[in-house]
Enzyme design. Structure first.
Site, PDB file in Angstrom:
ATOM      1  N   LYS A  79       0.874  -1.173   0.000  1.00 22.57           N
ATOM      2  CA  LYS A  79       0.000   0.000   0.000  1.00 22.57           C
ATOM      3  C   LYS A  79       0.908   1.219   0.000  1.00 22.57           C
ATOM      4  CE  LYS A  79      -4.476   1.053   0.570  1.00 22.57           C
ATOM      5  NZ  LYS A  79      -5.685   0.351   0.117  1.00 22.57           N
ATOM      6  N   GLY A 179     -22.845   3.903   5.793  1.00 29.42           N
ATOM      7  CA  GLY A 179     -21.984   4.427   4.743  1.00 29.42           C
ATOM      8  C   GLY A 179     -22.532   4.020   3.392  1.00 29.42           C
TER       9      GLY A 179
HETATM   10  P1  NAI Z   1     -16.898   6.246  -0.437  1.00 25.77           P
HETATM   11  O1  NAI Z   1     -16.005   7.355   0.001  1.00 25.77           O
HETATM   12  O2  NAI Z   1     -17.505   6.294  -1.790  1.00 25.77           O
HETATM   13  O3  NAI Z   1     -18.129   6.107   0.597  1.00 25.77           O
HETATM   14  C1  NAI Z   1     -17.973   6.161   1.982  1.00 25.77           C
HETATM   15  C2  NAI Z   1     -19.259   6.755   2.566  1.00 25.77           C
HETATM   16  O4  NAI Z   1     -19.171   6.657   3.980  1.00 25.77           O
HETATM   17  C3  NAI Z   1     -19.459   8.230   2.214  1.00 25.77           C
HETATM   18  O5  NAI Z   1     -20.770   8.433   1.715  1.00 25.77           O
HETATM   19  C4  NAI Z   1     -19.242   8.940   3.554  1.00 25.77           C
HETATM   20  O6  NAI Z   1     -20.030  10.109   3.684  1.00 25.77           O
HETATM   21  C5  NAI Z   1     -19.663   7.874   4.539  1.00 25.77           C
HETATM   22  N1  NAI Z   1     -19.119   8.018   5.881  1.00 25.77           N
HETATM   23  C6  NAI Z   1     -17.885   8.461   6.259  1.00 25.77           C
HETATM   24  N2  NAI Z   1     -17.765   8.414   7.604  1.00 25.77           N
HETATM   25  C7  NAI Z   1     -18.945   7.947   8.081  1.00 25.77           C
HETATM   26  C8  NAI Z   1     -19.423   7.664   9.391  1.00 25.77           C
HETATM   27  N3  NAI Z   1     -18.687   7.869  10.463  1.00 25.77           N
HETATM   28  N4  NAI Z   1     -20.685   7.168   9.488  1.00 25.77           N
HETATM   29  C9  NAI Z   1     -21.452   6.944   8.409  1.00 25.77           C
HETATM   30  N5  NAI Z   1     -21.051   7.207   7.147  1.00 25.77           N
HETATM   31  C10 NAI Z   1     -19.807   7.693   6.996  1.00 25.77           C
HETATM   32  O7  NAI Z   1     -16.071   4.918  -0.208  1.00 25.77           O
HETATM   33  P2  NAI Z   1     -16.337   3.490  -0.843  1.00 25.77           P
HETATM   34  O8  NAI Z   1     -15.521   3.318  -2.048  1.00 25.77           O
HETATM   35  O9  NAI Z   1     -17.803   3.225  -0.875  1.00 25.77           O
HETATM   36  O10 NAI Z   1     -15.662   2.536   0.260  1.00 25.77           O
HETATM   37  C11 NAI Z   1     -16.333   2.245   1.482  1.00 25.77           C
HETATM   38  C12 NAI Z   1     -15.417   1.386   2.348  1.00 25.77           C
HETATM   39  O11 NAI Z   1     -15.123   0.181   1.655  1.00 25.77           O
HETATM   40  C13 NAI Z   1     -14.068   2.030   2.693  1.00 25.77           C
HETATM   41  O12 NAI Z   1     -13.691   1.641   3.994  1.00 25.77           O
HETATM   42  C14 NAI Z   1     -13.124   1.416   1.670  1.00 25.77           C
HETATM   43  O13 NAI Z   1     -11.792   1.385   2.151  1.00 25.77           O
HETATM   44  C15 NAI Z   1     -13.716   0.014   1.565  1.00 25.77           C
HETATM   45  N6  NAI Z   1     -13.384  -0.647   0.316  1.00 25.77           N
HETATM   46  C16 NAI Z   1     -13.711  -0.059  -0.866  1.00 25.77           C
HETATM   47  C17 NAI Z   1     -13.378  -0.689  -2.059  1.00 25.77           C
HETATM   48  C18 NAI Z   1     -13.747  -0.106  -3.389  1.00 25.77           C
HETATM   49  O14 NAI Z   1     -13.543  -0.791  -4.406  1.00 25.77           O
HETATM   50  N7  NAI Z   1     -14.312   1.084  -3.460  1.00 25.77           N
HETATM   51  C19 NAI Z   1     -12.643  -1.972  -2.064  1.00 25.77           C
HETATM   52  C20 NAI Z   1     -12.441  -2.549  -0.757  1.00 25.77           C
HETATM   53  C21 NAI Z   1     -12.772  -1.872   0.381  1.00 25.77           C
END
Ligand code: NAI
Length: 358
Positions: A79, A179
């Protein structure tokens, strides 16, 4: 304490990269190359300091090694972090300088998107470096990795449903999704299609509005109250550390299964959930769909092939639940053991010399 104890934490290699003219301060961490080149995204984030950035990159790169091992990929784990505010500090010069550092590792580390970086950044980095995946569609990339991530989480959740309720379906279950960004809102689509009801929370009101405009039947909840609601499954899909001691104590759900990386605030939560009879689907096992997608892109992306591999998340998750039951240990611990076994057994084969130098 020597720099090796404090700075590497079991890693093979940690590289500090600085290019003062472009303002680049980056750390690349390679946890293991036992199974192949390390693959993991680049996080561009305004860390409060170098120590915080180092702690984050070490934790994340270790998780990538375990994720690749459980997903059955011939990849190691790494990473990178770039320290700075992407909105203010990102520039062509900085990304290209970073690309040259990645190139200098000669393929020991492949980079991809993460928080604060996107496909257009990967295209720029690729102008200096051949070890880049997660690129734009125009450049042979596979598109948004959240698509297969959400699909894979759904497979893991179906495996958990079969383990707990005897049927590989969420039909009639109430799932709390915390989220609703790129992954969470796609997961909601899969859940509704499977016949589940959904309560969703997000700190960003517009994200909830977007989901409710797509799916008016989704119930909005606050992020604080969601774990305490009468839900069957809690799906953390925001940031890491969502399941802390308090959440683990107040959870009403029988299953925890979501996309967030490092969703347990500390390793002891695995045992705490186990003692409460709550089944935890290990995060790096069920969220491997995105990694599977970017890994597939390295050899020329095939969506059916990658989706087929993401289908295996169902069987792997089931296998880990069974192993955990047999051994009488929490499922997170069973996943760690499985990953370590594969890294050791397959990694050992590298001691057989081959004439092409592999
Ligand atoms: P994203 O940034 O599109 O969505 C995250 C959402 O969580 C946002 O809408 C944000 O407002 C919300 N959020 C942040 N803090 C919060 C809290 N305390 N309570 C409630 N909501 C909160 O990110 P994405 O891509 O959807 O990823 C989500 C998770 O999945 C992350 O932890 C990421 O590391 C993990 N992940 C994502 C992958 C991908 O392909 N996008 C792959 C593997 C893991």
């Amino acid at each position: 304490m020597s720099v090796f104890d404090s700075a590497t934490d079991g890693h093979e290699q940690v590289v500090f990269c600085a290019d003062e003219d472009s303002g680049l301060h980056a750390i690349i961490a390679i946890y293991s190359t036992a199974l192949g080149p390390a693959l993991g995204g680049t996080r561009f984030y305004p860390f409060p300091g170098t120590d915080a950035a180092l702690a984050d990159v070490l934790k994340l790169s270790r998780a990538m090694a375990y994720k690749a091992a459980c997903a059955g990929l011939d990849l190691g784990g790494g990473k990178a972090v770039i320290i700075g505010d992407p909105a203010r500090d990102k520039s062509e010069a900085l990304l290209r300088a970073y690309g040259r550092f990645v190139q200098s590792l000669g393929g020991r580390y492949y980079t991809a998107c993460d928080v604060g970086t996107d496909v257009s950044d990967m295209d720029l980095i690729a102008r200096e470096c051949q070890f880049v995946t997660g690129r734009s569609l125009a450049n042979g990339g596979a598109g948004d990795s959240a698509v297969l991530t959400a699909y894979g989480v759904m497979q893991g959740m179906r495996a958990a449903a079969e383990h707990v309720w005897g049927v590989p379906s969420l039909k009639g279950r109430r799932v709390g999704v915390c989220g609703v960004g790129k992954v969470g809102r796609r997961l909601i689509g899969h859940l509704l299609a499977d016949g589940a009801t959904v309560a969703a929370a997000d700190i960003d009101g517009t994200a909830i509005e977007r989901v409710r405009s797509e799916h008016p039947e989704v119930e909005a909840a606050s992020a604080d109250e969601l774990p305490g609601l009468a839900i069957d499954v809690f799906a953390p899909c925001a940031l890491g550390g969502a399941v802390n001691d308090q959440v683990a104590e107040e959870l009403q759900a029988q299953v925890v299964c979501g996309a967030a990386n490092n969703q347990l605030a500390h390793p002891g939560i695995d045992k705490l959930l186990y003692d409460r009879g709550i089944l935890y689907a290990p995060d790096y096992v069920v969220n491997a769909g995105g990694l599977i997608q970017v890994a597939d892109e390295i050899g020329g992306f095939s969506e059916p092939r990658a989706r087929g591999q993401a289908d295996h998340i169902f069987a792997t998750t089931k296998l880990l639940f069974s192993r955990a039951d047999e051994l009488g240990i929490p499922s997170g611990q069973a996943a760690d053991q499985y990953a370590e076994q594969r890294m050791t057994e397959v990694g050992r084969l590298r001691s057989l010399w081959l004439p092409d130098g592999r």
